[in-house]
Design an enzyme around this catalytic site. Structure first.
Site: not given
Ligand SMILES: NC(=O)c1ccc[n+]([C@@H]2O[C@H](COP(=O)([O-])OP(=O)(O)OC[C@H]3O[C@@H](n4cnc5c(N)ncnc54)[C@H](O)[C@@H]3O)[C@@H](O)[C@H]2O)c1
Length: 302
Positions: A12, A14, A75, A81, A111, A113, A144, A168
């Protein structure tokens, strides 16, 4: 030296950007797998055709050095999440069973979630030693925070180093005291209310992107973060990065995946770095760990 091989499971947003970055950096041959027949294969072929530097000539998934798991569902706006928990557990479990069969010596980077719970699922299902199962979140959350700090201070992102611990989720623990601009701690540079705003925006960083995108979730920064971990391991860099790892008493947390500073090298998580926390920071970390514990308890993998 033989060429390294990385499998990315889930083609997908990511997964495909992660594969593309690994190829562009010539870190390894990349195998992109997905349960969907058409689009992921199309993306892989498109990457292959994007030039002689792509090095995607290997098609088998066997014997990978690293497997990055991005398979699952992202999400949607308004969805936490945690809503993803059960659906993605089934996906991760199925994927890890295949990884154990085909790449029994690999390092797994999760990775998918909810990140910490999915990393714990991969650890439990794989029965790999704890150094070979990692979750990617802290690198993204710190990136970020760094981008917000750089904007606020009007400095290069290269001057900024940010520190985020914990799970996370909304309870993650950005640490201003350990976050610096050219080595200067944030509290010496910015007023408290500006720091608080940066901390808050960091905590909600994922949701901010989800709300803007309308469908799907972030993938440019997440893939860059996953690849920083891949590179540190493939090049045996001994680079300290915040990663979700299985804690066995470190930071007063036992039997749980939570984000902490970790030294990454050829064998994966080679050392957990313990830093001194204030009572307040420590309480925040315990609160964040409690949120992860709740999720893994639901899955019966605590
Ligand atoms: N840890 C982080 O910081 C972080 C950051 C961004 C996204 N994520 C998570 O990463 C995951 C992927 O996000 P995305 O935007 O790429 O989603 P996406 O929907 O674009 O891609 C997911 C892919 O997984 C595939 N898939 C589903 N089940 C599979 C299986 N059993 N085997 C192989 N492939 C399977 C789907 O077909 C799809 O192509 C989500 O869970 C998302 O929440 C985590």
């Amino acid at each position: 030296m033989s060429r390294k091989k990385v499998t990315v499971v889930g083609g997908g947003f990511v997964g495909s950007t992660t594969a593309q970055r690994i190829v562009d950096m010539e870190l390894a041959d990349v195998v992109l797998t997905d349960i969907l027949d058409g689009p992921p294969a199309g993306k892989a072929l498109d990457m292959l055709e994007s030039g002689p530097i792509t090095r995607t000539d290997s098609r088998a998934t066997a014997g990978s050095d690293i497997v990055v798991i991005t398979a699952g569902f992202p999400r949607k706006p308004g969805m936490s999440r945690d809503d993803l928990l059960k659906a993605n557990y089934d996906v991760v479990k199925a994927v890890v069973e295949q990884i154990v069969k085909h790449s029994p010596k690999c390092v797994i980077i999760v990775v998918t979630n909810p990140l910490d719970a999915m990393a714990q699922a991969a650890f439990k299902v794989s029965h790999f030693p704890k150094n070979r199962v990692l979750g990617m979140a802290g690198v993204l959350d710190s990136a970020r925070m760094s981008s917000f700090v750089a904007t606020e201070c009007k400095v290069s992102v290269e001057n900024v180093h940010s520190f985020v611990l914990g799970g996370h989720g909304d309870d993650m623990v950005p640490l201003p005291r350990y976050s610096t601009v050219a080595g200067i701690p944030l509290p010496d540079l910015l007023p408290k209310e500006r720091i608080d705003a940066i901390v808050e925006r960091t905590r909600k960083g994922g949701a901010e992107i989800v709300n803007l995108l309308k469908t799907g979730s972030a993938y440019y920064a997440p893939s860059a973060a996953a690849v920083e971990m891949v590179e540190a391991i493939l090049k045996d860099k001994k680079k300290i990065l915040p990663c979700a790892v299985y804690l066995d008493g470190e930071y007063g947390i036992k039997g749980l995946f939570v984000g902490v500073p970790v030294k990454l090298g050829a064998s994966g998580a080679e050392e957990i770095i313990q830093i001194k926390l204030t009572a307040e920071e420590s309480a925040a970390l315990q609160k964040s760990a409690a949120a992860v514990r709740e999720l893994v308890a639901v899955l019966g993998i605590y």
